[in-house]
Scaffold this motif. Structure first.
Motif, PDB file in Angstrom:
ATOM      1  N   PHE A 229       4.083  36.995 -75.812  1.00 24.32           N
ATOM      2  CA  PHE A 229       4.370  36.233 -77.026  1.00 24.32           C
ATOM      3  C   PHE A 229       5.236  35.019 -76.687  1.00 24.32           C
ATOM      4  CE2 PHE A 229       6.953  35.253 -80.752  1.00 24.32           C
ATOM      5  CZ  PHE A 229       6.031  35.241 -81.782  1.00 24.32           C
ATOM      6  N   MET A 230       6.292  35.246 -75.921  1.00 21.97           N
ATOM      7  CA  MET A 230       7.175  34.167 -75.488  1.00 21.97           C
ATOM      8  C   MET A 230       6.412  33.166 -74.620  1.00 21.97           C
ATOM      9  SD  MET A 230      10.252  32.829 -75.232  1.00 21.97           S
ATOM     10  CE  MET A 230      10.925  31.530 -74.179  1.00 21.97           C
ATOM     11  N   GLY A 231       5.597  33.675 -73.699  1.00 22.10           N
ATOM     12  CA  GLY A 231       4.876  32.814 -72.780  1.00 22.10           C
ATOM     13  C   GLY A 231       3.872  31.912 -73.482  1.00 22.10           C
ATOM     14  N   LEU A 232       3.130  32.464 -74.423  1.00 19.66           N
ATOM     15  CA  LEU A 232       2.107  31.675 -75.111  1.00 19.66           C
ATOM     16  C   LEU A 232       2.721  30.622 -76.024  1.00 19.66           C
ATOM     17  CD1 LEU A 232      -0.457  34.503 -75.876  1.00 19.66           C
ATOM     18  CD2 LEU A 232      -0.838  32.511 -74.414  1.00 19.66           C
ATOM     19  N   GLN A 233       3.843  30.954 -76.681  1.00 22.54           N
ATOM     20  CA  GLN A 233       4.461  29.933 -77.532  1.00 22.54           C
ATOM     21  C   GLN A 233       5.054  28.814 -76.674  1.00 22.54           C
ATOM     22  OE1 GLN A 233       7.820  28.948 -78.347  1.00 22.54           O
ATOM     23  NE2 GLN A 233       8.777  30.193 -76.743  1.00 22.54           N
ATOM     24  N   TYR A 238       5.019  23.172 -74.933  1.00 25.46           N
ATOM     25  CA  TYR A 238       5.209  22.171 -73.878  1.00 25.46           C
ATOM     26  C   TYR A 238       3.919  21.413 -73.565  1.00 25.46           C
ATOM     27  CZ  TYR A 238       9.969  23.683 -72.988  1.00 25.46           C
ATOM     28  OH  TYR A 238      11.309  23.945 -73.125  1.00 25.46           O
ATOM     29  N   THR A 239       2.781  22.081 -73.684  1.00 23.54           N
ATOM     30  CA  THR A 239       1.505  21.399 -73.482  1.00 23.54           C
ATOM     31  C   THR A 239       1.271  20.375 -74.577  1.00 23.54           C
ATOM     32  OG1 THR A 239       0.545  23.346 -72.406  1.00 23.54           O
ATOM     33  CG2 THR A 239      -0.987  21.715 -73.273  1.00 23.54           C
ATOM     34  N   PHE A 240       1.552  20.757 -75.793  1.00 22.85           N
ATOM     35  CA  PHE A 240       1.344  19.873 -76.940  1.00 22.85           C
ATOM     36  C   PHE A 240       2.265  18.663 -76.861  1.00 22.85           C
ATOM     37  CE2 PHE A 240       1.200  18.833 -81.524  1.00 22.85           C
ATOM     38  CZ  PHE A 240      -0.168  18.851 -81.698  1.00 22.85           C
ATOM     39  N   VAL A 241       3.525  18.897 -76.516  1.00 24.60           N
ATOM     40  CA  VAL A 241       4.486  17.793 -76.391  1.00 24.60           C
ATOM     41  C   VAL A 241       4.062  16.825 -75.295  1.00 24.60           C
ATOM     42  CG1 VAL A 241       6.839  17.231 -75.656  1.00 24.60           C
ATOM     43  CG2 VAL A 241       6.460  19.019 -77.356  1.00 24.60           C
ATOM     44  N   GLY A 355       7.455  33.265 -69.378  1.00 24.06           N
ATOM     45  CA  GLY A 355       7.161  32.257 -70.388  1.00 24.06           C
ATOM     46  C   GLY A 355       7.239  30.842 -69.855  1.00 24.06           C
ATOM     47  N   TYR A 356       8.284  30.550 -69.111  1.00 26.18           N
ATOM     48  CA  TYR A 356       8.427  29.185 -68.616  1.00 26.18           C
ATOM     49  C   TYR A 356       7.527  28.912 -67.417  1.00 26.18           C
ATOM     50  CZ  TYR A 356      12.175  28.423 -71.901  1.00 26.18           C
ATOM     51  OH  TYR A 356      12.877  28.263 -73.069  1.00 26.18           O
ATOM     52  N   LEU A 357       7.073  29.970 -66.742  1.00 27.44           N
ATOM     53  CA  LEU A 357       6.057  29.773 -65.702  1.00 27.44           C
ATOM     54  C   LEU A 357       4.755  29.300 -66.355  1.00 27.44           C
ATOM     55  CD1 LEU A 357       5.248  30.015 -62.737  1.00 27.44           C
ATOM     56  CD2 LEU A 357       4.613  32.400 -63.172  1.00 27.44           C
ATOM     57  N   LEU A 358       4.384  29.937 -67.459  1.00 29.10           N
ATOM     58  CA  LEU A 358       3.209  29.494 -68.215  1.00 29.10           C
ATOM     59  C   LEU A 358       3.409  28.077 -68.746  1.00 29.10           C
ATOM     60  CD1 LEU A 358       1.935  32.489 -70.404  1.00 29.10           C
ATOM     61  CD2 LEU A 358       0.775  31.375 -68.518  1.00 29.10           C
ATOM     62  N   ALA A 364      -0.487  20.964 -66.907  1.00 31.83           N
ATOM     63  CA  ALA A 364      -1.387  20.611 -65.800  1.00 31.83           C
ATOM     64  C   ALA A 364      -2.793  21.143 -66.064  1.00 31.83           C
ATOM     65  CB  ALA A 364      -0.844  21.172 -64.490  1.00 31.83           C
ATOM     66  N   LEU A 365      -2.894  22.393 -66.531  1.00 36.28           N
ATOM     67  CA  LEU A 365      -4.198  22.991 -66.838  1.00 36.28           C
ATOM     68  C   LEU A 365      -4.898  22.221 -67.955  1.00 36.28           C
ATOM     69  CD1 LEU A 365      -6.266  25.266 -66.474  1.00 36.28           C
ATOM     70  CD2 LEU A 365      -4.918  26.640 -68.096  1.00 36.28           C
TER      71      LEU A 365
END
Length: 406
Positions: A229-233, A238-241, A355-358, A364-365
């Protein structure tokens, strides 16, 4: 009334005043730590172009200034609970603030090595604070976890938004290095307000975290649900930003307006990072909040995918609200799903590491998917699908259980 009784009442009154003063100082200290958890990072984003030109580095190297701290979060988060047991939460938070300050000061000086060393130090300091603040709040404000989580979350997001807005004006007035270094003023203030916490030797109950034994959460299915849950949020935020301005640019929105849309999203986050923890703390379970948050993610992302320019601000605000709610729920789960501050620290370390690894991999992905498909459609569909998984893991995390309960 005897002299002894009067003396006892006076002593009790002094004790109450002293305790109240300590609590107020602790609350201010937590707010100031929160103010330093994102601002030194978000202040860099608007300056990336200037940093690249000034330091003579590549786009990839300049971009890594935002991903390096996330990697530091992922690598160091699991060690934070062990450090707190060994040296005490107050002391570790104090030295983390020193790391953040040293990193900001280093970035003030010229040279690529100083720039990246400073960024690494900032990442290490923030990583420790990220993990230990929820534990600190559970330990000292067990009856007001929701309110205090909301308070420090608002501080974190408010100063993050402010620092993004101030970066370019500060660079214009004081130069690039001045803009990179000015945030040290706020971290120094945080250090000064945190000194009483280490001088007092901690409150009596603060010794509990040191004496508690390490717990193994890696076999807990609930702990893994909270972790995902933490990882996906984190990944979605961060991807969206990172890519929102590019997505909007392809939809015909100017770069200037796209920047304002990103600011709109950040400010939309703020009220919900305060409201959601308070509501979550009063609920028997958080299933309804998880469902509403996931719906906001899905509808907001789908709306941006459709690309109706007139409705884009609404959909961006929906993603911002979902992001604020999701982050707050994740922070609350560290307290609500554990029985003591040490378990909270261990769960926080586990979830934030993954979470922060994701979060570091996500942008990048997302970019690779765009390069392969030559469109933002596929990457956005991946985020929408990720929102469904976010909902599934959130339903598991939102049930009223404890991580080590059978």
């Amino acid at each position: 009334m005897s002299l002894q009784e009067v003396s006892l009442q006076q002593e009790q009154s002094k004790t109450k005043v002293t305790t109240k003063a300590k609590i107020i100082l602790l609350i201010i200290g937590i707010i100031l730590i929160g103010a330093n958890l994102r601002a030194p990072l978000t202040s860099v984003g608007p300056l990336i172009g200037s940093i690249r030109e000034n330091f003579g580095i590549s786009n990839a190297a300049a971009g890594s200034l935002t991903t390096v701290p996330l990697i530091a979060f992922a690598l160091l988060s699991p060690f934070a609970p062990k450090l707190s047991r060994r040296f005490g939460i107050e002391n570790i938070l104090f030295f983390s603030l020193i790391f953040i300050t040293a990193g900001i000061v280093l970035r003030y000086f010229d040279g690529v090595s100083a720039l990246f060393t400073g960024t690494i130090l900032i990442g290490l300091g923030i990583a420790i604070c990220n993990v230990l603040l929820p534990s600190m709040i559970k330990q000292n404000f067990s009856q007001n976890v929701g309110v205090m989580t909301g308070v420090y979350s608002v501080s974190m997001n408010l100063f993050a938004a402010i620092s993004s807005g101030l970066s370019l004006p500060m660079a214009t007035k004081f130069g690039l290095h001045g803009s990179l270094g000015y945030w040290a003023i706020f971290s120094i203030i945080a250090i000064l307000f945190w000194i009483p916490q280490i001088r007092s030797g901690g409150h009596a109950k603060n010794t509990v975290a040191v004496n508690q034994q390490s717990v193994n959460l890696w076999k807990s299915s609930l702990a893994w649900k909270i972790t995902f849950f933490m990882g996906l949020q984190s990944l979605m935020f961060y991807t969206f930003v990172a890519w929102l301005p590019e997505i909007l640019g392809q939809q015909g929105i100017s770069s200037n307006l796209a920047g304002w849309m990103l600011s709109l999203m950040q400010f939309a986050v703020i009220p919900f990072t305060f409201i959601v923890p308070i509501i979550a703390g009063k609920m028997k379970n958080q299933l309804l909040l998880v469902t509403i948050t996931a719906l906001f993610f899905i509808v907001g992302l789908f709306g941006i995918l459709i690309g109706n320019v007139k409705l884009i601000p609404l959909f961006i605000m929906m993603v911002g609200i979902a992001s604020g709610s999701a982050f707050s729920l994740a922070m609350m789960f560290f307290s609500l799903r554990t029985k003591n501050s040490q378990q909270a620290a261990e769960l926080s370390g586990m979830a934030q590491s993954f979470g922060y690894l994701l979060a570091a991999i996500g942008p990048a992905l997302f970019g690779i998917l765009h390069d392969v498909s030559h469109s933002w459609t596929l990457p956005l569909w991946v985020l929408i699908i990720g929102s469904f998984f976010f909902f599934v893991f959130g339903i598991g995390a939102g049930k009223n259980k404890f991580v080590l309960s059978k």
